[in-house]
Design an enzyme around this catalytic site. Sequence first.
Site, mmCIF file in Angstrom:
data_model
loop_
_atom_site.group_PDB
_atom_site.id
_atom_site.type_symbol
_atom_site.label_atom_id
_atom_site.label_comp_id
_atom_site.label_asym_id
_atom_site.label_seq_id
_atom_site.Cartn_x
_atom_site.Cartn_y
_atom_site.Cartn_z
ATOM 1 N N GLY A 99 -0.017 2.592 4.281
ATOM 2 C CA GLY A 99 -1.199 1.844 3.863
ATOM 3 C C GLY A 99 -1.690 0.877 4.933
ATOM 4 N N GLU A 151 -3.822 2.912 7.080
ATOM 5 C CA GLU A 151 -5.029 3.225 6.299
ATOM 6 C C GLU A 151 -5.960 2.010 6.204
ATOM 7 O OE1 GLU A 151 -2.477 4.693 3.086
ATOM 8 O OE2 GLU A 151 -3.629 6.552 3.150
ATOM 9 N N GLU A 186 4.576 8.405 4.782
ATOM 10 C CA GLU A 186 4.772 8.517 3.335
ATOM 11 C C GLU A 186 5.611 9.720 2.945
ATOM 12 O OE1 GLU A 186 1.901 7.801 4.826
ATOM 13 O OE2 GLU A 186 0.782 6.302 3.680
ATOM 14 N N ALA A 192 2.070 0.096 2.078
ATOM 15 C CA ALA A 192 2.053 -0.426 0.715
ATOM 16 C C ALA A 192 3.473 -0.883 0.387
ATOM 17 C CB ALA A 192 1.608 0.659 -0.248
HETATM 18 N N1 CO8 Z 1 7.416 -2.090 1.542
HETATM 19 C C1 CO8 Z 1 8.318 -3.014 1.165
HETATM 20 N N2 CO8 Z 1 9.143 -3.635 2.025
HETATM 21 C C2 CO8 Z 1 9.071 -3.274 3.321
HETATM 22 C C3 CO8 Z 1 8.175 -2.304 3.787
HETATM 23 C C4 CO8 Z 1 7.303 -1.693 2.826
HETATM 24 N N3 CO8 Z 1 6.377 -0.793 3.161
HETATM 25 N N4 CO8 Z 1 8.337 -2.145 5.115
HETATM 26 C C5 CO8 Z 1 9.304 -3.010 5.470
HETATM 27 N N5 CO8 Z 1 9.748 -3.692 4.402
HETATM 28 C C6 CO8 Z 1 10.797 -4.708 4.358
HETATM 29 C C7 CO8 Z 1 12.167 -4.091 4.510
HETATM 30 O O1 CO8 Z 1 12.620 -3.569 3.279
HETATM 31 C C8 CO8 Z 1 12.969 -5.258 5.014
HETATM 32 O O2 CO8 Z 1 13.295 -6.077 3.914
HETATM 33 P P1 CO8 Z 1 14.785 -6.762 3.828
HETATM 34 O O3 CO8 Z 1 14.827 -7.684 5.021
HETATM 35 O O4 CO8 Z 1 14.728 -7.479 2.514
HETATM 36 O O5 CO8 Z 1 15.758 -5.645 3.917
HETATM 37 C C9 CO8 Z 1 11.958 -6.042 5.869
HETATM 38 O O6 CO8 Z 1 10.657 -5.584 5.462
HETATM 39 C C10 CO8 Z 1 12.122 -5.757 7.348
HETATM 40 O O7 CO8 Z 1 12.100 -4.342 7.530
HETATM 41 P P2 CO8 Z 1 13.228 -3.565 8.358
HETATM 42 O O8 CO8 Z 1 14.538 -4.273 8.294
HETATM 43 O O9 CO8 Z 1 13.193 -2.141 7.907
HETATM 44 O O10 CO8 Z 1 12.640 -3.733 9.859
HETATM 45 P P3 CO8 Z 1 12.832 -2.753 11.092
HETATM 46 O O11 CO8 Z 1 12.279 -3.472 12.271
HETATM 47 O O12 CO8 Z 1 14.241 -2.257 11.156
HETATM 48 O O13 CO8 Z 1 11.903 -1.469 10.742
HETATM 49 C C11 CO8 Z 1 9.899 -0.383 9.989
HETATM 50 C C12 CO8 Z 1 10.522 -1.631 10.677
HETATM 51 C C13 CO8 Z 1 10.064 0.833 10.876
HETATM 52 C C14 CO8 Z 1 8.414 -0.702 9.822
HETATM 53 C C15 CO8 Z 1 10.580 -0.149 8.625
HETATM 54 O O14 CO8 Z 1 10.578 -1.342 7.886
HETATM 55 C C16 CO8 Z 1 9.908 0.907 7.786
HETATM 56 O O15 CO8 Z 1 10.089 2.084 8.017
HETATM 57 N N6 CO8 Z 1 9.142 0.474 6.755
HETATM 58 C C17 CO8 Z 1 8.536 1.359 5.802
HETATM 59 C C18 CO8 Z 1 7.332 2.038 6.393
HETATM 60 C C19 CO8 Z 1 6.728 2.964 5.370
HETATM 61 O O16 CO8 Z 1 7.353 3.886 4.879
HETATM 62 N N7 CO8 Z 1 5.445 2.708 5.056
HETATM 63 C C20 CO8 Z 1 4.722 3.518 4.105
HETATM 64 C C21 CO8 Z 1 4.834 2.942 2.737
HETATM 65 S S1 CO8 Z 1 4.110 3.979 1.493
HETATM 66 C C22 CO8 Z 1 2.461 3.686 1.629
HETATM 67 O O17 CO8 Z 1 2.009 2.886 2.407
HETATM 68 C C23 CO8 Z 1 1.595 4.480 0.705
HETATM 69 C C24 CO8 Z 1 0.191 4.031 0.833
HETATM 70 C C25 CO8 Z 1 -0.526 4.494 -0.356
HETATM 71 C C26 CO8 Z 1 -1.800 3.792 -0.553
HETATM 72 C C27 CO8 Z 1 -1.656 2.361 -0.922
HETATM 73 C C28 CO8 Z 1 -1.252 2.169 -2.326
HETATM 74 C C29 CO8 Z 1 -1.195 0.725 -2.776
#
Ligand code: CO8
Length: 259
Positions: A110, A113, A133, A66
């Site tokens: 998400g 999911e 999460e 998400a």
């Molecule tokens: N949300 C917003 N932006 C994101 C997300 C995300 N989930 N994941 C990545 N991005 C963005 C980064 O902020 C980054 O943006 P910018 O270039 O502006 O800095 C861009 O995407 C590229 O990401 P990274 O530079 O971090 O890329 P890497 O290759 O270094 O890392 C990862 C990739 C490992 C996937 C890393 O981006 C990461 O850990 N992302 C977050 C993963 C995460 O925590 N997901 C869970 C989110 S919470 C959730 O899903 C709750 C679900 C609840 C139900 C749904 C409700 C609507």
Amino acid sequence: MAYETIEVRVEADKVGVITLNRPKQLNALNDQLMNELGEALKAFEADEKIGCMVITGSEKAFAAGADISAMAKYSFADAYRGDFITRNWETIRSIRKPVIAAVSGFALGGGCELAMMCDFIIAADNAKFGQPEIKLGVIPGAGGTQRLPRAISKSKAMDMCLTARMMDAAEAERSGLVSRVVPLDKLMEETLAAAITISGFSQITVMAAKEAVNRAYEGQLSDGLMFERRLFHSLFATQDQKEGMDAFLNKRPANFTNQ
Ligand code: CO8
């Protein structure tokens, strides 16, 4: 209809393919994307010539979860009163034709999911699944705590939800999370072949088979999902959720205070 966050196409005149398309955000799932995904699924559902649908992402990310930037400032009231998730994440549950997830790259939070909401998952060999999460001060909110134990056992589900580790494609296949793993460059070919096979059968029989398998799978799922949702909403009342999401967005380690 013109979409901005997804791309939609028809293959072999009978398979509806939806590609998640927010590449800069690794296909992070925001309201607009989930609304558009729901509209596209409903349009394919209504189209008589479509027998099966496929949801896919990019090579790097099916979906990285998400959208954290959209959620970071949510209060409990925003999440609960706005019916966060139910309002547009659950359309897929009402779709009666089969939906296959073709997953390459990250399927996290998400994103994992969403893949599990599909009827089955075909993974590329670079796929990575996870429920991270907990690092953000919340728990899975779109079925992760309910569907993972059913798919891969309680022990593995606990491991994934409590440690936030990622599972690679080989482990996902061993665990039963995905139905098959294929080389990345064969992902769409293999998925489309499965979807075309399904589309060649009677739509009524296919829908009946899907309904029957879900009946076995879904006992008490609604109670579990509602329970999970209310817990998820309530975590927006904590400081640790604000800290966890702010830390991610500002690229710094989180400092949780148990508040
Ligand atoms: N949300 C917003 N932006 C994101 C997300 C995300 N989930 N994941 C990545 N991005 C963005 C980064 O902020 C980054 O943006 P910018 O270039 O502006 O800095 C861009 O995407 C590229 O990401 P990274 O530079 O971090 O890329 P890497 O290759 O270094 O890392 C990862 C990739 C490992 C996937 C890393 O981006 C990461 O850990 N992302 C977050 C993963 C995460 O925590 N997901 C869970 C989110 S919470 C959730 O899903 C709750 C679900 C609840 C139900 C749904 C409700 C609507």
